[in-house]
Design an enzyme around this catalytic site. Structure first.
Site, PDB file in Angstrom:
ATOM      1  N   ASP A  48       0.695  -1.395   0.163  1.00  0.00           N
ATOM      2  CA  ASP A  48      -0.045   0.303   0.292  1.00  0.00           C
ATOM      3  C   ASP A  48       1.030   1.462   0.267  1.00  0.00           C
ATOM      4  O   ASP A  48       2.101   1.454   0.011  1.00  0.00           O
ATOM      5  CB  ASP A  48      -1.094   0.181   1.196  1.00  0.00           C
ATOM      6  CG  ASP A  48      -0.597   0.063   2.733  1.00  0.00           C
ATOM      7  OD1 ASP A  48       0.965  -0.310   3.102  1.00  0.00           O
ATOM      8  OD2 ASP A  48      -0.827  -0.207   3.462  1.00  0.00           O
ATOM      9  N   TYR A  50       2.664   4.607   0.821  1.00  0.00           N
ATOM     10  CA  TYR A  50       3.566   4.801   2.252  1.00  0.00           C
ATOM     11  C   TYR A  50       2.181   6.020   3.154  1.00  0.00           C
ATOM     12  O   TYR A  50       1.437   6.441   2.299  1.00  0.00           O
ATOM     13  CB  TYR A  50       4.109   6.266   1.771  1.00  0.00           C
ATOM     14  CG  TYR A  50       5.287   5.582   0.832  1.00  0.00           C
ATOM     15  CD1 TYR A  50       6.719   4.323   1.796  1.00  0.00           C
ATOM     16  CD2 TYR A  50       5.944   6.118  -0.347  1.00  0.00           C
ATOM     17  CE1 TYR A  50       7.427   3.782   1.059  1.00  0.00           C
ATOM     18  CE2 TYR A  50       6.984   5.111  -1.248  1.00  0.00           C
ATOM     19  CZ  TYR A  50       8.316   4.596  -0.240  1.00  0.00           C
ATOM     20  OH  TYR A  50       8.920   3.054  -0.956  1.00  0.00           O
ATOM     21  N   PHE A  61       6.200   2.127  -4.583  1.00  0.00           N
ATOM     22  CA  PHE A  61       7.870   2.745  -3.170  1.00  0.00           C
ATOM     23  C   PHE A  61       7.971   3.571  -4.130  1.00  0.00           C
ATOM     24  O   PHE A  61       9.498   3.676  -3.613  1.00  0.00           O
ATOM     25  CB  PHE A  61       8.912   1.178  -3.668  1.00  0.00           C
ATOM     26  CG  PHE A  61       8.257   0.272  -3.442  1.00  0.00           C
ATOM     27  CD1 PHE A  61       8.823  -0.123  -1.979  1.00  0.00           C
ATOM     28  CD2 PHE A  61       8.061  -0.819  -4.126  1.00  0.00           C
ATOM     29  CE1 PHE A  61       8.094  -1.595  -1.139  1.00  0.00           C
ATOM     30  CE2 PHE A  61       6.979  -2.545  -3.378  1.00  0.00           C
ATOM     31  CZ  PHE A  61       7.203  -2.676  -2.248  1.00  0.00           C
ATOM     32  N   HIS A 168       9.979  -8.866   1.500  1.00  0.00           N
ATOM     33  CA  HIS A 168      10.059  -7.513   1.413  1.00  0.00           C
ATOM     34  C   HIS A 168      11.180  -6.645   1.595  1.00  0.00           C
ATOM     35  O   HIS A 168      12.081  -7.253   2.945  1.00  0.00           O
ATOM     36  CB  HIS A 168       9.102  -6.959   2.011  1.00  0.00           C
ATOM     37  CG  HIS A 168       8.340  -5.127   1.599  1.00  0.00           C
ATOM     38  ND1 HIS A 168       8.574  -4.908   2.429  1.00  0.00           N
ATOM     39  CD2 HIS A 168       7.599  -5.688   0.991  1.00  0.00           C
ATOM     40  CE1 HIS A 168       7.988  -3.258   1.752  1.00  0.00           C
ATOM     41  NE2 HIS A 168       6.938  -4.011   0.989  1.00  0.00           N
TER      42      HIS A 168
END
Length: 203
Positions: A48, A50, A61, A168
Site C-alpha cells: 500500500d 506510504y 515504492f 520484502h
C-alpha cells in the site's frame, strides 16, 4: 489509460473520506496511466502507499524528487547498486521504470495518514481482478513479488509467467532474503528469455 475489462478506475464507494487519502486522489490510479496493457513487461507489486504526507506519488515504492527516501526504498536502491552496478540514485522517483513498461502497482491504492493498510479490504476486488486479467492472459510477463502480502496473489498468475519472489525490502525483513536476491538482473534475464527488451533500472 489502462483498463481491465469491466473494472473502471474509480475509488471504491466504501472510501468516503476521499479528500484525506494518500496519495492525493488525482494520483490514486497513476500507476495504470503510463502504458496500454500490451506494453507492460514487468509487474512489481507493492502492498500500500506510504502513509506519510508528501511521500506517496501513485507508483509503488516511489516518492517525488526532493523527498526523503523511505527506508524500504533505500533498501531497494542498495540492492539495485549491488545487483547490477548502478550508481546510487540521487532521488526516489521511479517514473523512468514506469515509462519503460514496469507496472508499479500497490495492492491497495490508498491509505489515510499514519494508517497503513486501512483501505486494503476495499481494494481487494479491484486488485484481484487486474492481477487475474494479466496473470491469466496469454502474454507472459515478469512478476516481482516482494513479501508475503504480494506473494498471496501468486495463485492468480499462470505458470507461463516468470515470477521473482523474495522477502520484502522493509527494514524488518530486508535481511531475511531481500538483500542478495538480485531481482533486477533476474528480471532482465527473464525478459531476454521471453524476447522482450531489458529494463534500464538505473535512475
Amino acid at each position: 489509460m489502462m483498463m481491465f475489462n469491466a473494472v473502471s478506475l474509480t475509488i471504491p464507494p466504501q472510501i468516503t473520506n476521499i479528500e484525506h487519502i494518500l496519495p492525493p486522489k488525482e494520483h490514486t490510479f497513476r500507476a495504470f496511466t503510463f502504458q496500454p496493457t500490451e506494453a507492460y513487461r514487468v509487474i512489481l507489486l507493492g502492498q500500500d502507499p506510504y502513509p506519510t504526507v508528501g511521500d506517496a506519488n501513485g507508483l509503488a515504492f516511489s516518492v517525488h524528487k526532493g523527498q526523503r527516501l523511505p527506508r524500504s526504498l533505500k533498501n531497494i536502491f542498495t540492492e539495485l547498486v549491488d545487483d547490477i552496478g548502478c550508481d546510487m540514485p540521487s532521488h526516489g522517483d521511479l517514473t523512468s521504470w514506469a515509462e519503460q513498461g514496469v507496472l508499479l502497482a500497490n495492492s491497495s491504492l490508498s491509505v489515510l495518514e499514519g494508517q497503513a493498510g486501512v483501505h486494503a479490504k476495499y481494494w481487494k476486488e479491484f486488485t484481484e481482478h487486474w492481477i487475474r486479467d494479466l496473470g491469466q492472459g496469454s502474454r507472459p510477463l515478469v512478476w516481482i513479488l516482494w513479501g508475503a502480502h504480494a506473494q498471496s496473489y501468486q495463485h492468480l498468475i499462470g505458470s507461463h509467467h516468470k515470477i521473482i519472489s523474495s522477502a520484502h525490502p522493509s527494514p524488518l525483513s530486508a535481511r531475511r532474503g531481500f538483500f542478495g536476491s538480485k531481482p533486477f538482473s533476474k528480471a532482465n534475464e527473464y525478459l531476454k528469455a521471453l524476447g522482450y527488451a531489458e529494463i534500464n533500472w538505473c535512475i
